[in-house]
Design an enzyme around this catalytic site. Structure first.
Site, PDB file in Angstrom:
ATOM      1  CD  GLU A  11      -3.110  -1.232  -0.138  1.00 34.08           C
ATOM      2  OE1 GLU A  11      -3.099   0.260  -0.629  1.00 34.08           O
ATOM      3  OE2 GLU A  11      -3.423  -1.980  -0.472  1.00 34.08           O
ATOM      4  CG  ASP A  24      -8.437   4.207  -4.857  1.00 33.04           C
ATOM      5  OD1 ASP A  24      -9.350   4.328  -4.140  1.00 33.04           O
ATOM      6  OD2 ASP A  24      -7.107   3.527  -5.389  1.00 33.04           O
ATOM      7  CE1 TYR A  64      -6.461   3.036  -0.590  1.00 33.67           C
ATOM      8  CE2 TYR A  64      -4.793   3.358  -0.674  1.00 33.67           C
ATOM      9  CZ  TYR A  64      -4.790   2.649  -0.242  1.00 33.67           C
ATOM     10  OH  TYR A  64      -5.024   1.231  -1.566  1.00 33.67           O
TER      11      TYR A  64
END
Length: 338
Positions: free
Chosen positions: A59, A160, A142
């Site tokens: 991520e 996102d 996020y």
DNA sequence: TATCCGTGGCG
DNA sequence: TCGCCAAGGAT
């Protein structure tokens, strides 16, 4: 409590911003997640055997960086540092060096700091709650939601850039979302989230994937869209964007210079004299010295000096790197943080 | 909230 | 060719 059960008259409705009846919403959930089941890319961090650490690393690497460039670096990192403790045991500069050319190398620094925090505060295990994740360096709203959802199966509202674009088109009828995330968008994303945990996780992943490979920013593949008939943007005749995204300046910026300096440091096996960074050597041969001071690969150094940046800018960029912790200065030169 | 922070591929 | 864009975060 249940966002979708608040309406009084007529069929159950989700909140105003959406206006989609409950059954239609359930239908959308099914069509998008079914599409995801059929055509999701086979990415290693989506594998059920991938650790939460692997998900977290992915991520952070994927922040503003395309999947194809992340893949090889992610594999190298997980090989080298299978757990947060493995990364925390190394100097921060090692993380920056192995960041390769993913860009925004401060992310490597923060990932290293996150690994340290995980070791100190969470017994070496990636935390599973949104709040604990959010408290980690380099983890914003996020990433916290994404890791909680994808690594731990939690029901979180993931928002996102892909999800924002899909929502803007499908429900808002706009070509692109607003320049910055709005409260209304978040509210809409909350209202759209399936009630059940496992389905909510699939929905998040599916909408993100839809935005990444079908409902793309430039040339959307609408013929491959599982919800084309429900798309408000298509129904409106695909109107143009309502604003002009301001481009990111690059040539001549400090960012360009910083990137070139970090590239030199990453390829150096010893501290690089400040003078070598700030002033072009008369002879650009190897830029090496004799008594163990510095050996610099000619490529990155030549690239740095090739920018012809003013000395003032070089100094400013270097000071920025030092204050950001991306470089440190010793008596005999500058290197990645030890 | 607007700006800064890298890099490279693609339309 | 060149501007746009990519699973954002911190200040």
């Amino acid at each position: 409590m249940n966002p979708g059960s608040a309406a009084s008259a007529g069929p159950a409705r989700t909140p105003d911003t959406l206006g989609t009846p409950e059954p239609a919403l359930t239908d959308l959930h099914g069509r998008v997640t079914d599409w995801f089941t059929r055509s999701a890319r086979d990415l290693p961090w989506r594998d059920a055997r991938c650790s939460p650490w692997g998900v977290l690393v992915s991520e952070v690497m994927l922040q503003q960086t395309p999947v194809v460039r992340v893949l090889p670096v992610w594999h190298e990192w997980l090989d080298r540092w299978p757990s947060p403790a493995d990364l925390a045991a190394e100097p921060a500069g090692s993380a920056v060096r192995h960041w390769g050319r993913l860009g925004y190398p401060r992310r490597a620094l923060r990932l290293h700091a996150a690994a340290t925090a995980i070791l100190e505060r969470h017994d070496g295990k990636v935390p599973s709650t949104y709040d604990d994740l959010l408290a980690l360096p380099g983890v914003g709203t996020y990433t916290a939601a994404a890791v909680a959802a994808f690594a731990f199966g939690r029901r979180e509202t993931v928002v996102d850039t892909n999800i924002r674009r899909v929502h803007a088109r499908l429900f808002g009828g706009s070509a692109l979302p607003a320049p910055a995330l709005t409260a209304a968008e978040t509210k809409r994303a909350v209202a759209l989230l399936p009630r059940e945990d496992a389905l909510s996780v699939r929905w998040n992943a599916a909408v993100m994937e839809l935005g990444a490979v079908v409902c793309t920013a430039r040339a959307p593949q609408c013929d491959a869209c599982p919800v084309l008939d429900a798309c408000a943007w298509v129904a409106a005749g695909r109107p143009d964007p309502e604003y002009v995204p301001k481009g990111q300046a690059w040539a001549g910026t400090d960012r360009q210079v910083r990137g070139a300096i970090v590239a030199v440091l990453r390829h150096a096996d010893a501290p690089v004299p400040r003078s070598l960074l700030l002033n072009a050597p008369v002879d650009l041969g190897m830029g090496a010295s004799d008594d163990g001071v510095a050996v610099v690969l000619p490529g990155p150094l030549a690239a740095l000096h090739g920018l012809r940046a003013p000395t003032e800018q070089l100094e400013r960029a270097l000071e920025g790197l030092l204050s950001d912790g991306l470089a440190e200065e010793l008596d005999h030169g500058i290197r990645l943080p030890g």
